[in-house]
Scaffold this motif. Structure first.
Motif, short mmCIF file in Angstrom:
data_model
loop_
_atom_site.label_atom_id
_atom_site.label_comp_id
_atom_site.label_asym_id
_atom_site.label_seq_id
_atom_site.Cartn_x
_atom_site.Cartn_y
_atom_site.Cartn_z
N GLY A 147 19.53 49.06 74.03
CA GLY A 147 18.49 48.64 73.10
C GLY A 147 17.12 48.49 73.72
N LEU A 148 17.04 47.95 74.91
CA LEU A 148 15.74 47.62 75.51
C LEU A 148 14.96 48.85 75.93
CD1 LEU A 148 16.65 44.50 77.67
CD2 LEU A 148 15.69 44.59 75.36
N MET A 149 15.59 49.79 76.57
CA MET A 149 14.88 50.97 77.07
C MET A 149 14.42 51.86 75.92
SD MET A 149 16.11 53.63 79.97
CE MET A 149 15.14 55.09 80.31
N ARG A 150 15.25 52.01 74.90
CA ARG A 150 14.87 52.82 73.75
C ARG A 150 13.63 52.25 73.09
NH1 ARG A 150 19.12 52.09 71.02
NH2 ARG A 150 20.32 53.76 71.99
N ARG A 151 13.57 50.96 73.00
CA ARG A 151 12.41 50.29 72.41
C ARG A 151 11.14 50.63 73.19
NH1 ARG A 151 12.36 44.05 73.42
NH2 ARG A 151 11.36 44.73 75.36
#
Length: 222
Positions: free
Chosen positions: A182-186
């Motif tokens: 979730g964090l990197m895609r954001r």
């Protein structure tokens, strides 16, 4: 480094002090290139600007690197391989697997969330369609190196009975994907900044819980 050795031989350079100077000059060029690539992106960077920022002549730049593509590839290989050596320096004999993986997850997520790392990924993705070799080099020097090192660590833990894993390569990929979930895609889509301390802690905790539910010692495989 074989290309540099050939250059040195062609110029009849001594093999000690001259080699050291060659190595220092190469590092100087790579540092200048890193600054320009991050600021301009791959397509926006030029060999002329790289030479200027690196403090060398354009002719000297072409002695070391025949093209912008080869320079970017060399930069990628050195930085990603160094990163893998630092992040994935795992003690295979440490019996506290949870502590080892928790520390790895924390450092991995902190690095992956750095703005300059996100910029590097965007840059490679943007250039990979035109220059597929760049994408392959980035992937092999970064993700593949990390997964290989983590796989070797998992192999030892399975032998010691500390984990129950059928395919340690897949498990290594699972763990790293769980950490950045979730964090990197954001960040890749420029939605929000680097992960906060709370987000890092929560992601690593969730990754550990899911990973050990699937691969913990004694887990039955079907």
């Amino acid at each position: 480094m074989s290309d540099l050795n050939e250059i040195a031989r062609s110029k009849d350079l001594p093999s000690s002090a001259e080699d050291g100077a060659e190595s220092a000059k190469r590092r100087q060029i790579l540092e200048g290139a890193r600054q320009v690539f991050l600021a301009r992106g791959f397509n926006g960077a030029s060999m002329g600007e790289i030479a200027k920022v690196a403090g060398v002549s354009k002719g000297t730049l072409y002695v070391y690197f025949e093209s912008k593509e080869s320079l970017f590839e060399a930069l990628t290989l050195e930085e990603r391989q160094s990163l893998a050596e630092v992040l994935f320096k795992l003690d295979a004999e440490d019996p506290d697997v949870r502590a080892v993986l928790s520390k790895l997850g924390d450092s991995y997520l902190r690095y992956m969330g750095r703005p300059e790392h996100i910029s590097s990924i965007r840059m490679v993705v943007g250039a990979a369609e035109q220059f597929p070799r760049l994408g392959r080099s980035f992937f092999e020097a970064g993700p593949c190196q990390g997964i290989a090192r983590l796989k070797a660590y998992f192999d030892r833990q399975v032998e010691a009975g500390r984990l129950s894993i059928e395919d340690t390569g897949v498990a290594a990929q699972h763990f790293l994907d769980l950490c950045v979930s979730g964090l990197m895609r954001r960040q890749l889509f420029a939605v929000g900044g680097p992960p906060t301390e709370a987000e890092i802690r929560k992601n690593v905790e969730n990754a550990m819980r899911v990973f050990f539910a699937a691969y913990g010692p004694g887990v039955q495989k079907h």
